[in-house]
Design a protein around this motif. Structure first.
Motif, PDB file in Angstrom:
ATOM      1  N   GLU A 162      -0.064  13.647   2.893  1.00 11.97           N
ATOM      2  CA  GLU A 162      -0.600  13.729   4.242  1.00 11.97           C
ATOM      3  C   GLU A 162      -0.859  12.308   4.725  1.00 11.97           C
ATOM      4  O   GLU A 162      -1.503  11.526   4.036  1.00 11.97           O
ATOM      5  N   LYS A 170      -9.158   2.722  14.983  1.00 11.37           N
ATOM      6  CA  LYS A 170      -8.923   3.617  13.845  1.00 11.37           C
ATOM      7  C   LYS A 170      -9.294   5.064  14.147  1.00 11.37           C
ATOM      8  O   LYS A 170      -8.927   5.957  13.388  1.00 11.37           O
ATOM      9  N   ASP A 171     -10.046   5.291  15.230  1.00  6.59           N
ATOM     10  CA  ASP A 171     -10.343   6.678  15.592  1.00  6.59           C
ATOM     11  C   ASP A 171      -9.062   7.434  15.936  1.00  6.59           C
ATOM     12  O   ASP A 171      -9.016   8.659  15.876  1.00  6.59           O
ATOM     13  N   ARG A 227      -6.162  19.350   8.948  1.00  3.89           N
ATOM     14  CA  ARG A 227      -6.329  18.450   7.819  1.00  3.89           C
ATOM     15  C   ARG A 227      -6.097  19.181   6.509  1.00  3.89           C
ATOM     16  O   ARG A 227      -6.554  20.292   6.321  1.00  3.89           O
ATOM     17  N   GLY A 228      -5.333  18.550   5.629  1.00  5.23           N
ATOM     18  CA  GLY A 228      -5.069  19.149   4.327  1.00  5.23           C
ATOM     19  C   GLY A 228      -3.946  20.156   4.348  1.00  5.23           C
ATOM     20  O   GLY A 228      -3.569  20.693   3.309  1.00  5.23           O
ATOM     21  N   VAL A 233     -11.550   5.840   3.557  1.00  6.77           N
ATOM     22  CA  VAL A 233     -10.098   5.899   3.475  1.00  6.77           C
ATOM     23  C   VAL A 233      -9.481   6.630   4.669  1.00  6.77           C
ATOM     24  O   VAL A 233      -8.431   6.244   5.175  1.00  6.77           O
ATOM     25  N   LEU A 234     -10.142   7.692   5.133  1.00  5.98           N
ATOM     26  CA  LEU A 234      -9.506   8.578   6.106  1.00  5.98           C
ATOM     27  C   LEU A 234      -9.783   8.207   7.558  1.00  5.98           C
ATOM     28  O   LEU A 234      -9.284   8.855   8.463  1.00  5.98           O
ATOM     29  N   ASN A 235     -10.598   7.184   7.787  1.00  8.68           N
ATOM     30  CA  ASN A 235     -10.920   6.784   9.149  1.00  8.68           C
ATOM     31  C   ASN A 235     -11.469   7.946   9.967  1.00  8.68           C
ATOM     32  O   ASN A 235     -11.050   8.180  11.099  1.00  8.68           O
ATOM     33  N   PHE A 239       2.026  19.454   4.302  1.00 12.47           N
ATOM     34  CA  PHE A 239       1.719  18.484   3.262  1.00 12.47           C
ATOM     35  C   PHE A 239       1.633  19.210   1.923  1.00 12.47           C
ATOM     36  O   PHE A 239       0.677  19.946   1.673  1.00 12.47           O
ATOM     37  N   PRO A 269      -5.253  23.677   2.021  1.00 14.45           N
ATOM     38  CA  PRO A 269      -6.355  22.773   2.339  1.00 14.45           C
ATOM     39  C   PRO A 269      -7.589  23.232   1.573  1.00 14.45           C
ATOM     40  O   PRO A 269      -7.653  24.387   1.157  1.00 14.45           O
ATOM     41  N   GLY A 270      -8.542  22.355   1.386  1.00 12.98           N
ATOM     42  CA  GLY A 270      -9.761  22.779   0.708  1.00 12.98           C
ATOM     43  C   GLY A 270     -10.511  21.634   0.075  1.00 12.98           C
ATOM     44  O   GLY A 270     -10.013  20.520  -0.025  1.00 12.98           O
ATOM     45  N   ARG A 328      -9.020  19.724  -3.148  1.00 12.99           N
ATOM     46  CA  ARG A 328      -8.050  18.661  -2.872  1.00 12.99           C
ATOM     47  C   ARG A 328      -8.731  17.436  -2.297  1.00 12.99           C
ATOM     48  O   ARG A 328      -8.423  16.305  -2.658  1.00 12.99           O
ATOM     49  N   SER A 332      -2.975  -3.834   9.833  1.00 10.08           N
ATOM     50  CA  SER A 332      -2.188  -4.413   8.751  1.00 10.08           C
ATOM     51  C   SER A 332      -0.994  -5.179   9.286  1.00 10.08           C
ATOM     52  O   SER A 332      -0.338  -5.895   8.559  1.00 10.08           O
ATOM     53  N   CYS A 365      -6.519   7.421  14.252  1.00  4.50           N
ATOM     54  CA  CYS A 365      -5.845   7.820  13.013  1.00  4.50           C
ATOM     55  C   CYS A 365      -5.747   9.337  12.888  1.00  4.50           C
ATOM     56  O   CYS A 365      -4.761   9.876  12.431  1.00  4.50           O
ATOM     57  N   THR A 366      -6.822  10.029  13.238  1.00  2.83           N
ATOM     58  CA  THR A 366      -6.803  11.482  13.237  1.00  2.83           C
ATOM     59  C   THR A 366      -6.143  11.923  14.534  1.00  2.83           C
ATOM     60  O   THR A 366      -6.660  11.639  15.605  1.00  2.83           O
ATOM     61  N   ARG A 378     -19.167   7.873   7.029  1.00  3.82           N
ATOM     62  CA  ARG A 378     -17.773   7.807   7.435  1.00  3.82           C
ATOM     63  C   ARG A 378     -16.890   7.532   6.220  1.00  3.82           C
ATOM     64  O   ARG A 378     -17.225   6.712   5.374  1.00  3.82           O
ATOM     65  N   LEU A 423       0.842  -1.188   0.000  1.00  5.52           N
ATOM     66  CA  LEU A 423       0.000   0.000   0.000  1.00  5.52           C
ATOM     67  C   LEU A 423       0.876   1.236   0.000  1.00  5.52           C
ATOM     68  O   LEU A 423       0.501   2.285  -0.466  1.00  5.52           O
ATOM     69  N   SER A 432      -2.563   9.181   6.047  1.00  2.00           N
ATOM     70  CA  SER A 432      -3.989   8.901   6.197  1.00  2.00           C
ATOM     71  C   SER A 432      -4.268   8.396   7.593  1.00  2.00           C
ATOM     72  O   SER A 432      -5.405   8.311   8.020  1.00  2.00           O
ATOM     73  N   CYS A 433      -3.212   8.061   8.338  1.00  2.49           N
ATOM     74  CA  CYS A 433      -3.394   7.598   9.708  1.00  2.49           C
ATOM     75  C   CYS A 433      -2.129   7.828  10.517  1.00  2.49           C
ATOM     76  O   CYS A 433      -1.035   7.598  10.034  1.00  2.49           O
ATOM     77  N   SER A 470     -14.041  20.800   7.785  1.00  3.80           N
ATOM     78  CA  SER A 470     -12.808  21.549   8.030  1.00  3.80           C
ATOM     79  C   SER A 470     -12.253  22.156   6.743  1.00  3.80           C
ATOM     80  O   SER A 470     -11.350  22.978   6.793  1.00  3.80           O
ATOM     81  N   GLN A 471     -12.793  21.722   5.580  1.00  2.00           N
ATOM     82  CA  GLN A 471     -12.216  22.183   4.322  1.00  2.00           C
ATOM     83  C   GLN A 471     -13.077  23.228   3.609  1.00  2.00           C
ATOM     84  O   GLN A 471     -12.640  23.824   2.634  1.00  2.00           O
ATOM     85  N   HIS A 507      -6.504  -6.823   1.395  1.00  2.00           N
ATOM     86  CA  HIS A 507      -6.951  -7.642   2.526  1.00  2.00           C
ATOM     87  C   HIS A 507      -8.355  -8.188   2.285  1.00  2.00           C
ATOM     88  O   HIS A 507      -8.885  -8.911   3.103  1.00  2.00           O
TER      89      HIS A 507
END
Lengths: 544, 315
Positions: A49, A186-187, A208-209, B89-91, A242, B262-263, B266, A136, A189-190, B86, A12, A51-52, B100-101, B48
């Motif tokens: 950025e 996974k919470d 973020r971003g 990909v970003l969890n 990022f 950011p935005g 993207r 993973s 992750c942020t 939800r 990945l 992702s986790c 936020s964007q 997976h």
């Protein structure tokens, strides 16, 4: 069953493997002899950025460079591949290699204030290895039978000897966080207040971003001994911005708006090294190389024939192609194993490739002796075609040009038609899961090579096929169980000979490295040898 | 019927249309994303996906094991409650990701439109009826502004004003100085389009008899154009400006990438390439809502500005 997902996770990570470069043009920042000073802050620009940010779900190799600042590991992997104390101050291994007893430091605190003890480490490892949690990295602990914790003593009992255990434990992937919130999964992750490690830096803010800001952990006093100092990190603050656009990232560095960048585009290296205010450092080629993985199953006929695969492998002049595209900034690869790894089988060098006449003879012998109007080889009216699919997200740093150059040479030299497409990852991974794929270009990251072989061909990645390179998988299984280093090395050599030279199931193209370019005022940049990516900023300091 | 109630009925009709449009957009995206190759499980799990345990978990947690109609109904109800789901990909919750964007994109697009309008207004007022040579030169400049690739313009501005002159930061979204270059990049094509339109409309108006009447009262030159012609073309220019939303969104994707801002642009790009359906749907809905809101506002503004429209509505 051993369910090793490390290689999958590494796969990945293709999306963020950075540009590569030969060591010939690099200068090392370790050369400066000035005395480090404390204080100051720096800004990194990274291509992607994360992702986790939680170690158990941090699937992208390059992201570990950021996470490493925040989480520590049980043991530390040195440049020479040996392991030294970190969160564990000492450990013992039973003679049969089944029982590992770790003594943990008693002075380590998480940034939340909680104390790190054996129970905390056990909670982390138990969480990750429980496949229901979907980490993973569950496979990294696949050989673990039981973990017991008693104050500062952690005992790991294996079901079979596992030569990769310390390697896995040294990785960011098994970094230790405060177990109080581990069930948030996974919470985490942020990054927020909840994600709490014991590293030299603490996450201060995350936009973020845009960026993540790290602050020095003033209480830090448990750095690995081989690092140049102890106590807190030199820097007060580290910001990671990022910046996806290559030209923006390099421009921001050259104009002094950021202090360091990773993900250095190969074509920018020349201008970056010419700039007297910058230092360019290439990372070790110590993970799996970038190359073609070829599906050897009958579903991919006629390419289930090793002679045909070898003919394709030898149909192009890789040295010339790599030099033409990367202008000497990247090194062509000879094996699945990176050339700077102790496991690299040096006999593979100059042992294969660029032999169109042998390739043509083999193709003639296999019955592909007629040509159609466009000059492609045919047999029974069918054209000799090879499908290369590369997910669009992972294509970067001229890799598409590289594949196109090979496509061109294969046609010209041997009459093989290469059909090169770049679908989305979702579409491609569905094909791979079905076993319906032909050639996949990529590199697999690594925590441990033997583990990687199993995860790639016997785990989930190409595991859907009934076919597998049985010999490589058997050798890898033997390597993991090997308690004798000589046996381990013999197995690893065998894997490389089989995959690359005898079977051409992996066609190595270029070495994978993670180069870094930084302002001259920044010192102490290093690499994390457990992953081959830039290290955290514990050793980094800035001069005025 | 009073002009006030005409206004109300116009607005009501518009709002009903807006709701219908949003529903259509939500449905089309939902169905369209399901038709794409690659299952949801493979997006979430990657390779997976062959682990039956994990795949089952994902199906259950996302409700994919239920009939399609139930999933669709649930999805619509969720949207009504403001629950965007939800991210695969970003969890993270989509509302957090997208929420936020919105701010940075709004600042970028809003300021770009205002800037573009100002530039176009200035050019039109200064140049309408200025003669063929001037018009031809302006026409070429406007065409260039519209046609030059946003990516290239952004990179050039960045090189000149950030990397070399160091007047503005090259990346980020910290304060006004970081907004200047992205705003300019995004505003240029819109300004070109608007200026071209306004100039031509004004030139046409100049040939109309009422202009002669105004001129005969001694009003001419700049004053004529600024006080009489600008209101004349204001309504149609507003409509054209509203229709540049597509240009703005496409531009924002590129501008946010080049300037590391950011935005939503993207986020949208990442969501589409990563097959992150919930985020994609959210972005599509936001864009649709913005489009509906803007066109409705412009229509209402037109009714307010131009009395003739109200009369036509009553007759």
């Amino acid at each position: 069953m051993r369910t090793t997902l490390a290689a999958v996770a590494g796969l990945l990570s293709l999306t963020t493997l950075a540009a590569c470069s030969s060591a010939s043009t690099s200068t090392t920042s370790g050369a400066d002899s000035a005395t480090p000073v404390s204080g100051g802050s720096i800004t990194w620009a990274v291509a992607a950025e994360p992702s986790c940010f939680a170690p158990a779900f941090d699937d992208v190799l390059a992201d570990r460079a950021i996470t490493r600042n925040v989480v520590d590991s049980l043991v530390y992997q040195e440049k020479d591949g040996t392991y030294t104390p970190w969160l564990a101050s000492a450990w013992e291994t039973s003679k049969d290699g089944i029982t590992y007893t770790f003594t943990l430091r008693d002075d380590v605190k998480f940034s939340s204030g909680a104390t790190l003890d054996a129970a905390a480490v056990k909670a982390n490892l138990d969480y990750t290895r429980d496949s229901a949690h979907g980490s993973s990295y569950a496979g990294l602990l696949g050989s673990v039978k039981d973990i017991t914790a008693d104050k500062n003593t952690l005992t790991i009992t294996l079901s079979q000897a596992d030569s990769s255990l310390l390697s896995s434990l040294s990785s960011v992937a098994l970094g230790i966080i405060d177990p109080a919130t581990i069930d948030d999964g996974k919470d985490l992750c942020t990054p927020g207040e909840k994600l709490s490690g014991s590293g030299p830096f603490v996450i201060d803010s995350y936009t973020r971003g845009s960026q993540v800001v790290l602050k020095q952990n003033a209480d830090y006093a448990w750095a690995p001994e081989s690092l140049s100092h102890d106590g807190p990190a030199y820097l007060d603050q580290v910001t990671y911005k990022f910046i996806a656009e290559d030209s923006t990232r390099t421009g921001a560095l050259q104009s002094g708006q950021v202090d360091a960048i990773s993900g250095v585009p190969a074509l920018s290296v020349a201008s970056l090294t010419k700039n007297q205010k910058l230092t360019y450092t290439d990372g070790p080629a110590s993970s799996t190389t970038f190359g073609f993985t070829v599906n050897g199953s009958s579903e991919n006929a006629p390419w289930d024939d090793a002679e045909l695969r070898k003919a394709f492998r030898d149909s192009f002049d890789l040295d010339t192609i790599v030099n033409a595209i990367y202008k000497g900034q990247k090194t062509r690869a000879w094996s699945w194993v990176g050339k700077d790894s102790a496991e690299f089988d040096t006999t593979l060098k100059d042992s294969w490739g660029n032999d169109p006449s042998a390739a043509n003879a083999a193709l003639d012998a296999a019955g592909w002796s007629t040509r159609d109007s466009e000059g492609y080889r045919t047999k029974d009216g069918k054209r000799l075609r090879l499908k290369i699919t590369y997910d669009a997200d992972s294509v970067r740093d001229q890799r598409d040009t590289l594949v196109e150059a090979i496509q061109d040479a294969a046609k010209k030299n041997t009459g093989i038609e290469v059909d090169f497409t770049t679908p989305t990852w979702a579409a491609l991974s569905a094909d791979i899961a079905k076993g319906d794929w032909s050639i996949y270009p990529g590199s697999y990251g690594k925590v441990d090579y033997a583990n990687s072989v199993i995860g790639t061909w016997n785990g989930y990645f190409y595991g859907a096929n009934a076919w597998k390179p049985t010999k490589a998988v058997d050798l890898a299984t033997d390597a993991i169980g090997a308690t004798d280093p000589a046996q381990y090395k013999k197995d690893l050599d065998g894997i490389q000979q089989y995959l690359v030279k005898d079977q051409a199931l992996f066609v190595p193209l270029v070495e994978s490295t993670f180069p870094v370019a930084a302002s001259n005022t920044l010192h102490g940049n290093g690499f994390d040898y457990s992953s081959g990516v830039p290290d955290g900023n514990y050793n980094v300091w800035v001069s005025k | 019927m009073t002009s006030g109630s005409v206004l109300l009925r116009g607005v009501a009709r518009r709002l009903a249309g807006a709701v219908l449009l949003l529903w259509a957009a939500a449905t089309l995206t939902f169905v369209g994303l399901r038709l794409l190759p690659g299952s949801v499980e493979s997006v979430v799990l990657g390779v997976h996906v062959n682990d039956p345990g994990l795949a089952g978990q994902v199906r259950a947690s996302l409700g994919l094991d239920r009939p399609f109609a139930v999933q669709y109904g649930d999805y619509l109800l969720g949207l009504l409650r403001g629950d965007l789901g939800r991210s695969y990909v970003l969890n993270a919750d989509v509302s957090d990701v997208v929420g936020s964007q919105v701010g940075p994109t709004l600042a970028l697009a809003g300021s770009a439109v205002v800037l573009a309008g100002a530039i176009a207004w200035l050019i039109a007022v200064l140049s309408a009826g200025a003669g063929r040579t001037t018009e031809r030169i302006l026409h070429v400049i406007e065409l260039l502004a519209i046609c030059l690739p946003t990516f290239w313009v952004g990179a050039l501005l960045q090189l000149g004003f950030s990397f070399n002159l160091q007047w503005f930061p090259s990346v980020g979204a910290d304060g006004f100085s970081s907004l200047v270059l992205p705003m300019l990049t995004l505003a240029l094509p819109v300004a070109g389009l608007l200026s071209q339109y306004m100039r031509e409309e004004m030139a046409q108006a100049l040939r109309q008899p009422w202009v002669l009447t105004v001129k005969s009262r001694g009003v001419s030159g700049f004053r004529l154009r600024a006080t009489h012609l600008v209101p004349h073309v204001a309504v149609s220019s507003l409509t054209v400006a509203g229709n540049t939303l597509g240009l703005l969104i496409g531009g924002a994707v590129i501008v946010e990438s080049v300037f590391g801002r950011p935005g939503l642009g993207r986020v949208a790009l990442d969501a589409v390439t990563g097959s992150d359906a919930p985020v994609t749907v959210a972005v599509v809905l936001i864009i649709t809502a913005a489009y509906v809101l803007i066109t409705t506002a412009i229509d209402v503004a037109a009714l307010v500005i131009d009395p003739r429209l109200r009369q036509e509505a009553t007759s």
